[in-house]
Design a protein around this motif. Structure first.
Motif, PDB file in Angstrom:
ATOM      1  N   LEU A 170       0.843  -1.200   0.000  1.00  0.00           N
ATOM      2  CA  LEU A 170       0.000   0.000   0.000  1.00  0.00           C
ATOM      3  C   LEU A 170       0.873   1.242   0.000  1.00  0.00           C
ATOM      4  O   LEU A 170       1.990   1.230   0.524  1.00  0.00           O
ATOM      5  CB  LEU A 170      -0.910   0.027   1.238  1.00  0.00           C
ATOM      6  CG  LEU A 170      -1.880  -1.137   1.430  1.00  0.00           C
ATOM      7  CD1 LEU A 170      -2.490  -1.068   2.818  1.00  0.00           C
ATOM      8  CD2 LEU A 170      -2.964  -1.103   0.369  1.00  0.00           C
ATOM      9  N   GLN A 171       0.339   2.317  -0.577  1.00  0.00           N
ATOM     10  CA  GLN A 171       1.038   3.594  -0.560  1.00  0.00           C
ATOM     11  C   GLN A 171       0.596   4.414   0.645  1.00  0.00           C
ATOM     12  O   GLN A 171      -0.584   4.445   0.984  1.00  0.00           O
ATOM     13  CB  GLN A 171       0.731   4.383  -1.839  1.00  0.00           C
ATOM     14  CG  GLN A 171       1.281   3.757  -3.102  1.00  0.00           C
ATOM     15  CD  GLN A 171       2.764   4.003  -3.288  1.00  0.00           C
ATOM     16  OE1 GLN A 171       3.408   4.615  -2.443  1.00  0.00           O
ATOM     17  NE2 GLN A 171       3.308   3.526  -4.389  1.00  0.00           N
ATOM     18  N   LEU A 172       1.559   5.093   1.283  1.00  0.00           N
ATOM     19  CA  LEU A 172       1.221   6.034   2.343  1.00  0.00           C
ATOM     20  C   LEU A 172       0.982   7.411   1.748  1.00  0.00           C
ATOM     21  O   LEU A 172       1.587   7.777   0.733  1.00  0.00           O
ATOM     22  CB  LEU A 172       2.355   6.117   3.366  1.00  0.00           C
ATOM     23  CG  LEU A 172       2.547   4.909   4.280  1.00  0.00           C
ATOM     24  CD1 LEU A 172       3.703   5.149   5.232  1.00  0.00           C
ATOM     25  CD2 LEU A 172       1.284   4.598   5.058  1.00  0.00           C
ATOM     26  N   ALA A 173       0.088   8.188   2.358  1.00  0.00           N
ATOM     27  CA  ALA A 173      -0.189   9.546   1.898  1.00  0.00           C
ATOM     28  C   ALA A 173       1.065  10.402   2.056  1.00  0.00           C
ATOM     29  O   ALA A 173       1.713  10.392   3.105  1.00  0.00           O
ATOM     30  CB  ALA A 173      -1.341  10.142   2.700  1.00  0.00           C
ATOM     31  N   MET A 174       1.419  11.157   1.013  1.00  0.00           N
ATOM     32  CA  MET A 174       2.650  11.941   1.036  1.00  0.00           C
ATOM     33  C   MET A 174       2.615  13.019   2.113  1.00  0.00           C
ATOM     34  O   MET A 174       3.666  13.423   2.624  1.00  0.00           O
ATOM     35  CB  MET A 174       2.873  12.583  -0.338  1.00  0.00           C
ATOM     36  CG  MET A 174       3.136  11.582  -1.456  1.00  0.00           C
ATOM     37  SD  MET A 174       4.554  10.513  -1.114  1.00  0.00           S
ATOM     38  CE  MET A 174       5.886  11.703  -1.173  1.00  0.00           C
ATOM     39  N   ASN A 175       1.429  13.492   2.481  1.00  0.00           N
ATOM     40  CA  ASN A 175       1.361  14.537   3.501  1.00  0.00           C
ATOM     41  C   ASN A 175       1.663  14.016   4.902  1.00  0.00           C
ATOM     42  O   ASN A 175       1.663  14.773   5.860  1.00  0.00           O
ATOM     43  CB  ASN A 175      -0.007  15.236   3.482  1.00  0.00           C
ATOM     44  CG  ASN A 175      -1.162  14.280   3.756  1.00  0.00           C
ATOM     45  OD1 ASN A 175      -0.950  13.136   4.156  1.00  0.00           O
ATOM     46  ND2 ASN A 175      -2.381  14.750   3.538  1.00  0.00           N
ATOM     47  N   SER A 176       1.911  12.712   5.027  1.00  0.00           N
ATOM     48  CA  SER A 176       2.271  12.157   6.336  1.00  0.00           C
ATOM     49  C   SER A 176       3.781  12.115   6.545  1.00  0.00           C
ATOM     50  O   SER A 176       4.249  11.707   7.608  1.00  0.00           O
ATOM     51  CB  SER A 176       1.690  10.746   6.488  1.00  0.00           C
ATOM     52  OG  SER A 176       2.285   9.856   5.548  1.00  0.00           O
ATOM     53  N   LYS A 177       4.552  12.527   5.536  1.00  0.00           N
ATOM     54  CA  LYS A 177       6.011  12.538   5.699  1.00  0.00           C
ATOM     55  C   LYS A 177       6.400  13.525   6.796  1.00  0.00           C
ATOM     56  O   LYS A 177       5.870  14.626   6.879  1.00  0.00           O
ATOM     57  CB  LYS A 177       6.698  12.919   4.384  1.00  0.00           C
ATOM     58  CG  LYS A 177       6.846  11.751   3.435  1.00  0.00           C
ATOM     59  CD  LYS A 177       7.865  12.049   2.339  1.00  0.00           C
ATOM     60  CE  LYS A 177       8.184  10.788   1.555  1.00  0.00           C
ATOM     61  NZ  LYS A 177       9.224  11.022   0.535  1.00  0.00           N
ATOM     62  N   GLY A 178       7.345  13.114   7.620  1.00  0.00           N
ATOM     63  CA  GLY A 178       7.767  13.929   8.746  1.00  0.00           C
ATOM     64  C   GLY A 178       7.143  13.500  10.050  1.00  0.00           C
ATOM     65  O   GLY A 178       7.558  13.945  11.123  1.00  0.00           O
ATOM     66  N   ILE A 179       6.155  12.604   9.981  1.00  0.00           N
ATOM     67  CA  ILE A 179       5.500  12.096  11.188  1.00  0.00           C
ATOM     68  C   ILE A 179       6.318  10.946  11.773  1.00  0.00           C
ATOM     69  O   ILE A 179       6.790  10.074  11.048  1.00  0.00           O
ATOM     70  CB  ILE A 179       4.070  11.639  10.865  1.00  0.00           C
ATOM     71  CG1 ILE A 179       3.208  12.853  10.496  1.00  0.00           C
ATOM     72  CG2 ILE A 179       3.447  10.884  12.028  1.00  0.00           C
ATOM     73  CD1 ILE A 179       1.814  12.496  10.031  1.00  0.00           C
ATOM     74  N   LEU A 180       6.492  10.950  13.073  1.00  0.00           N
ATOM     75  CA  LEU A 180       7.311   9.926  13.724  1.00  0.00           C
ATOM     76  C   LEU A 180       6.619   8.575  13.777  1.00  0.00           C
ATOM     77  O   LEU A 180       7.203   7.556  13.441  1.00  0.00           O
ATOM     78  CB  LEU A 180       7.686  10.370  15.145  1.00  0.00           C
ATOM     79  CG  LEU A 180       8.767  11.441  15.275  1.00  0.00           C
ATOM     80  CD1 LEU A 180       8.966  11.803  16.742  1.00  0.00           C
ATOM     81  CD2 LEU A 180      10.082  10.963  14.679  1.00  0.00           C
ATOM     82  N   PHE A 181       5.374   8.563  14.218  1.00  0.00           N
ATOM     83  CA  PHE A 181       4.666   7.304  14.419  1.00  0.00           C
ATOM     84  C   PHE A 181       3.521   7.176  13.420  1.00  0.00           C
ATOM     85  O   PHE A 181       2.584   7.969  13.421  1.00  0.00           O
ATOM     86  CB  PHE A 181       4.136   7.208  15.855  1.00  0.00           C
ATOM     87  CG  PHE A 181       5.224   7.226  16.884  1.00  0.00           C
ATOM     88  CD1 PHE A 181       5.963   6.083  17.149  1.00  0.00           C
ATOM     89  CD2 PHE A 181       5.539   8.400  17.552  1.00  0.00           C
ATOM     90  CE1 PHE A 181       6.982   6.108  18.080  1.00  0.00           C
ATOM     91  CE2 PHE A 181       6.560   8.422  18.490  1.00  0.00           C
ATOM     92  CZ  PHE A 181       7.284   7.275  18.755  1.00  0.00           C
ATOM     93  N   LEU A 182       3.610   6.171  12.554  1.00  0.00           N
ATOM     94  CA  LEU A 182       2.626   5.963  11.504  1.00  0.00           C
ATOM     95  C   LEU A 182       1.445   5.143  12.023  1.00  0.00           C
ATOM     96  O   LEU A 182       1.631   4.205  12.792  1.00  0.00           O
ATOM     97  CB  LEU A 182       3.263   5.239  10.321  1.00  0.00           C
ATOM     98  CG  LEU A 182       4.410   5.979   9.637  1.00  0.00           C
ATOM     99  CD1 LEU A 182       5.101   5.062   8.630  1.00  0.00           C
ATOM    100  CD2 LEU A 182       3.914   7.236   8.948  1.00  0.00           C
ATOM    101  N   THR A 183       0.246   5.502  11.573  1.00  0.00           N
ATOM    102  CA  THR A 183      -0.953   4.748  11.919  1.00  0.00           C
ATOM    103  C   THR A 183      -1.748   4.505  10.639  1.00  0.00           C
ATOM    104  O   THR A 183      -1.408   5.015   9.566  1.00  0.00           O
ATOM    105  CB  THR A 183      -1.839   5.514  12.921  1.00  0.00           C
ATOM    106  OG1 THR A 183      -2.446   6.631  12.253  1.00  0.00           O
ATOM    107  CG2 THR A 183      -1.028   6.009  14.106  1.00  0.00           C
ATOM    108  N   SER A 184      -2.838   3.757  10.757  1.00  0.00           N
ATOM    109  CA  SER A 184      -3.675   3.475   9.592  1.00  0.00           C
ATOM    110  C   SER A 184      -4.269   4.750   8.993  1.00  0.00           C
ATOM    111  O   SER A 184      -4.685   4.760   7.839  1.00  0.00           O
ATOM    112  CB  SER A 184      -4.797   2.509   9.967  1.00  0.00           C
ATOM    113  OG  SER A 184      -5.607   3.054  10.991  1.00  0.00           O
ATOM    114  N   ASN A 185      -4.308   5.848   9.758  1.00  0.00           N
ATOM    115  CA  ASN A 185      -4.822   7.113   9.231  1.00  0.00           C
ATOM    116  C   ASN A 185      -3.960   7.662   8.098  1.00  0.00           C
ATOM    117  O   ASN A 185      -4.402   8.529   7.347  1.00  0.00           O
ATOM    118  CB  ASN A 185      -4.888   8.169  10.346  1.00  0.00           C
ATOM    119  CG  ASN A 185      -5.955   7.855  11.364  1.00  0.00           C
ATOM    120  OD1 ASN A 185      -7.012   7.353  11.020  1.00  0.00           O
ATOM    121  ND2 ASN A 185      -5.677   8.133  12.628  1.00  0.00           N
TER     122      ASN A 185
END
Length: 235
Positions: free
Chosen positions: A174-189
């Motif tokens: 799956l691809q992660l949303a590019m606007n989540s770059k810079g976030i330390l902890f990734l979630t399903s959001n």
């Protein structure tokens, strides 16, 4: 233990481009091959040669204990005679043990009607019991007027239904949303367009590259104290 009566999981690895999703999946698939499973890879991201290089690199390292052959060497073709000998041994080992258990199909886009047809065909004709979809996403160019997030959720539910119907393992990237770059902890959001996809997953693995702040020992807030293994020459 043998092959279980129920599917092991419906798994997904989520990440940005070049974070190691395919490498992770190859390691996972190789483990399943050793259990006797037959695997179908459907990919619109990478070519068959890309997967072959990763499998070859894993075999050379894990089974031949040859550590001089890197992925970069394989991709550029800058090989020594010693490297070529290791590759020849690895190919012979692969052909003898697992070549007959792995099937690869390249597709131009993630059309779920095509995917379902391919999966059924390989299940019934080849005895496939494990499928990797690489990468599960929507082509935005073709669906600008539609709710692409709902399409992706629906696609995941259809794959889940196939997995349950035929009792197979289903794996996807799956691809992660590019606007989540810079976030330390990734979630399903942070899954691009479709966090509801987790409703049909048994396992979700999310990955990102390490940020430079996490590797800076002077940055007391973010330094992650990475594990480092030194060779005899100190590298």
């Amino acid at each position: 233990l043998g092959i279980p009566a129920e599917p092991l999981f419906r798994s997904a690895s989520a990440g940005y481009s070049s974070t190691g999703k395919s490498t992770w999946n190859v390691t996972l698939l190789f483990s399943l091959l050793t259990q006797g499973r037959k695997i179908l890879i459907i990919s619109n991201e990478e070519k068959q040669n890309d997967f072959e290089i990763r499998f070859l690199n894993l075999i050379v390292y894990k089974y031949l204990r040859y550590y001089k052959l890197t992925k970069r060497k394989l991709m550029t073709g800058s090989l020594t005679n010693e490297d070529n000998e290791a590759i020849h041994k690895a190919r012979a080992w692969w052909n003898k043990n697992y070549a007959h258990q792995l099937f690869f199909v390249s597709v131009s886009e993630m059309d779920m009607s095509v995917n379902k047809k391919l999966i059924r065909q390989y299940i019934l004709r080849k005895g496939v019991d494990t499928v990797l979809i690489d990468t599960l996403k929507v082509d935005f160019n073709d669906r600008r007027e539609e709710r692409v997030d709902l399409d992706l959720v629906q696609d995941s539910r259809e794959l889940d239904a196939i997995a349950k119907k035929y009792n197979i393992v289903m794996i996807s990237s799956l691809q992660l949303a590019m606007n989540s770059k810079g976030i330390l902890f990734l979630t399903s959001n942070h899954i691009s367009n479709a966090k509801q996809i987790v409703e049909v997953l048994s396992l979700l693995i999310m990955m990102r590259n390490v940020y430079k702040e996490e590797l800076d020992p002077d940055n007391k807030r973010f330094y992650c104290e990475p594990f480092r293994k030194e060779n005899k020459d100190g590298k």
